[in-house]
Design an enzyme around this catalytic site. Sequence first.
Site, short mmCIF file in Angstrom:
data_model
loop_
_atom_site.label_atom_id
_atom_site.label_comp_id
_atom_site.label_asym_id
_atom_site.label_seq_id
_atom_site.Cartn_x
_atom_site.Cartn_y
_atom_site.Cartn_z
N HIS A 89 53.46 33.17 42.45
CA HIS A 89 54.56 32.68 41.63
C HIS A 89 55.47 31.73 42.41
CE1 HIS A 89 54.54 35.52 37.95
NE2 HIS A 89 53.32 35.43 38.45
N ARG A 125 51.28 38.68 44.14
CA ARG A 125 51.79 38.03 42.93
C ARG A 125 53.01 37.17 43.24
NH1 ARG A 125 54.97 40.46 38.21
NH2 ARG A 125 54.61 39.01 36.49
N HIS A 167 43.61 39.84 40.72
CA HIS A 167 43.88 40.88 39.73
C HIS A 167 43.11 42.15 40.02
CE1 HIS A 167 45.46 37.95 36.40
NE2 HIS A 167 46.31 38.13 37.40
N ASN A 208 59.13 36.41 35.89
CA ASN A 208 59.36 37.01 37.21
C ASN A 208 60.21 38.27 37.18
OD1 ASN A 208 57.85 35.04 38.45
ND2 ASN A 208 59.59 33.78 39.05
#
Length: 317
Positions: A64, A60, A189, A92
């Site tokens: 990001h 992740r 995911h 975040n």
Amino acid sequence: MVANNLALAFALLLFSISPPVRSLSLNYYDQTCPKAESTVTNVVQKAMMNDKTVPAALLRMQFHDCFIRGCDGSVLLNSTRKNQAEKDGPPNISLHAFYVIDVAKKQVEALCPGVVSCADILALAARDAVALSGGPTWEVPNGRKDGRISIANETSQLPAPTFNISQLQQSFSQRGLSMDDFVALSGGHTLGFAHCSSFQNRIHNFDTTQDIDPSMQQSFAANLRNTCPMHNKVNNAGANLDSTPTAFDNVYYKLLLQGKSLLTSDQALLTNIRTKALASKFASSQEEFYQAFVKSMIKMSSITGGQEVRLDCRVVN
């Protein structure tokens, strides 16, 4: 078979992706820091032994980072008195495992001072997170530079869990990524956990006529409502993104087709003919998913930016 296909996929990428990938190289550190990759892998592996959430966190974190100013390690920078950095932007706040990158950087610096960028370490760590969780591995093209700018407000550019298919298409296309990439990268995911706030919109007050998103399987939605009541005050409450949250597999897509996805952005895959067909393909074939995921990860991680090799991932030189 998978390894050969992945090698072919990367070879094709060298000719099909926009110019930034040409500034990266598979043998970038062969002469200047040959033990960099193995050092990062060892750090990630050790961290995973102590914390099973590390792989999802690193994957992740890479996503990001790359979606804001390219893959330049700007998500790693700390806020200062004069500037609030990306890691403190609303999307975040829940990022964690920054210490893994810090440890890897310290060890790599001891071997090759000032050579390996934090952005490259994060890209390698994300690859290792997938591979060490039972997913595919791939050769990471290196040569990224670290950015000097990190602004919390820019995290509003990240695709939100409530985005519909049109919003997602726009977000990905702005970064040179296709809807095929979106479907493949959504498979990330398969690792991790989502807080209630990320899917409350689907299980409470869905619209003016229905409390629950009708695309959700009923008993699945009922369980989520028990976990996340309307006025939930437990900050860390939530649910796993799929039923095997520490294994990188294709279960995410199988559950998606059963109406057991958490996020609006997950369900969005089924609202477009092409993305639904791809999701169905990946649910049927883990090998197809792995090949597509690797191709899209290489493509995403090749969105470059940055100007320096930071000596400390948390502060600019």
